[in-house]
Design an enzyme around this catalytic site. Structure first.
Site, PDB file in Angstrom:
ATOM      1  N   ASP A  40       8.396   4.889  -1.127  1.00 42.45           N
ATOM      2  CA  ASP A  40       7.743   4.152  -0.036  1.00 42.45           C
ATOM      3  C   ASP A  40       6.579   3.331  -0.581  1.00 42.45           C
ATOM      4  O   ASP A  40       5.448   3.774  -0.557  1.00 42.45           O
ATOM      5  CB  ASP A  40       7.268   5.140   1.024  1.00 42.45           C
ATOM      6  N   GLU A  44      -0.025  -1.424   5.727  1.00 48.08           N
ATOM      7  CA  GLU A  44       1.064  -0.930   6.582  1.00 48.08           C
ATOM      8  C   GLU A  44       0.871   0.540   6.920  1.00 48.08           C
ATOM      9  O   GLU A  44       1.230   0.983   8.023  1.00 48.08           O
ATOM     10  CB  GLU A  44       2.405  -1.139   5.871  1.00 48.08           C
ATOM     11  N   ASP A  48       0.830  -1.210   0.000  1.00 48.83           N
ATOM     12  CA  ASP A  48       0.000   0.000   0.000  1.00 48.83           C
ATOM     13  C   ASP A  48       0.861   1.257   0.000  1.00 48.83           C
ATOM     14  O   ASP A  48       2.035   1.232   0.363  1.00 48.83           O
ATOM     15  CB  ASP A  48      -0.967   0.011   1.184  1.00 48.83           C
TER      16      ASP A  48
END
Length: 398
Positions: free
Chosen positions: A115, A147, A86
């Site tokens: 990220d 996450e 995610d």
């Protein structure tokens, strides 16, 4: 220094493939909250199957599945790579479509580039290179969902890791390729305050839950100030407190009956969230007992731990950080052994398996992650993949 086998190993890693994989993962939107990770997981599954990995999916919620990929013998000592599928919502301020990745000045730009879809692409490249040259080495990738919000994926996956002994856990989160050997944990608390509703024209007939919340917030402020005065851990800093949200009341002309407050508490390794919650509630209740405007008998407090992401610190006698730094040096990167004041899901693995854990990945978490025009340097992606592959071979020998 690299021996001939190691040189051949890292030369087999295709930078063009890493760039293509990173871009395909970025284009597979997986904003959280707001969407699901299914498209990104499907893309990652195809990438892992392309290198010959065995892939299984664990559904956590509809459209949200953890991915586990492995190469090498199932009974061999294993190195686990950890990542997540995610990304945070794109938000505003972009100079282009955040999910149409583009290469600009040696970087890939797009939501999740840093990220952490670039890190995932680097891990897959490393696993593929090792699998083709050293099929005796066991490598695994665990890619979790959620996450960025409540860690539902990690909490669901961790029961399958409980009690396992891993050679190492390498979290591919962005660290500018520095080797992070410890990080703080993250605890989320929710405190619910219940008072008594009344007409605002006669507030003395009621008990304001917002007044109670005010006492709570002041106690959090005091606790944060006290924590700022303790001696800082040289790697992890200090514990911190932050009030994130407050929600209460139903109208201006009513004494509010219910108020909820959410709190972020960054923990040090070994701290127990339930103890932190109990101490906070105790201190607030003691203060309320002396407040004429909000007598303790008129207010009730209840609290819960809504997230417990533990911190970790790799033992001093572990060779994993040293091997990681040496692998990066051997591919031309001069990096530091350091700590994080942030938190990551590596703490779950460290707690469940007692295995040496590090965070090491391409990208800049402070200046790129969660920001408009997020990007990752292409050279960093290649260095990460090469270092991961070298570590796998060298940890297997150690």
């Amino acid at each position: 220094m690299l021996n001939p086998t190691e040189s051949a190993l890292i030369e087999s890693i295709s930078l063009d493939q890493i760039v293509a994989d990173t871009q395909e993962l970025i284009a597979a939107q997986s904003e959280n909250p707001g969407s699901v990770e299914a498209e990104a997981v499907s893309v990652l599954q195809a990438m892992c199957e392309r290198i010959g990995a065995e892939v299984t999916l664990q559904e956590v919620q509809p459209g949200r599945a953890n991915l586990h990929a492995s190469v090498g013998p199932a009974d061999a000592p294993s190195i686990l790579f950890l990542g997540h599928s995610d990304v945070v919502p794109a938000g505003e301020g972009w100079e282009g479509d955040p999910f149409s990745p583009r290469v600009f000045l040696g970087s890939i730009v797009g939501r999740g580039a840093t990220d952490m879809k670039g890190g995932l692409a680097a891990v897959v490249a490393a696993m593929g290179a090792v699998a083709s040259t050293r099929p005796d080495i066991r490598l695994e990738l665990l890619c979790t969902v959620d996450e960025e919000d409540q860690a539902l994926g990690a909490l669901s996956a961790i029961e399958h890791l409980e009690g396992r002994s891993l050679t190492a856990c390498i979290v591919a989160e962005p660290t500018n390729l520095d080797v992070v050997i410890g990080c703080r944990g993250s605890t989320n608390l929710q405190i619910d305050i219940t008072g008594k509703s009344a007409h605002a024209g006669r507030p003395e007939d009621g008990v304001s839950s917002i007044y109670g919340a005010g006492v709570l917030i002041e106690k959090v402020r005091e606790a944060h100030q006290a924590a700022s005065r303790v001696e800082a851990d040289p790697l992890l800093g200090r514990p911190t407190w932050n009030v994130g949200t407050i929600e209460g009341g139903t109208g201006t002309s009513m004494v509010p009956q219910k108020t909820s407050v959410t709190i972020d508490r960054r923990t040090m390794p070994g701290e127990a969230p339930q103890d932190i919650l109990a101490e906070l509630l105790r201190s607030v209740e003691e203060e309320l007992a002396s407040e004429d405007i909000a007598p303790a008998e008129g207010l009730t407090l209840s609290g819960s731990v809504t997230l417990d992401m533990p911190g970790f610190k790799t033992p001093d006698d572990s060779n994993v950080p040293t091997l990681a730094k040496q692998a990066l040096a051997d591919v031309g990167r001069d990096v530091s052994l350091t700590g994080w004041t942030a938190a990551c899901e590596g703490g779950f693995v460290a707690r469940a398996t007692q295995s040496p854990t590090i965070i090491m990945g391409p990208g800049d978490i402070n200046n790129q992650a969660h920001q408009p025009n997020e990007s990752v340097q292409i050279d960093d992606l290649l260095s990460a993949a090469q270092a991961y592959a070298l570590m796998a071979v060298r940890l297997h020998k150690a």
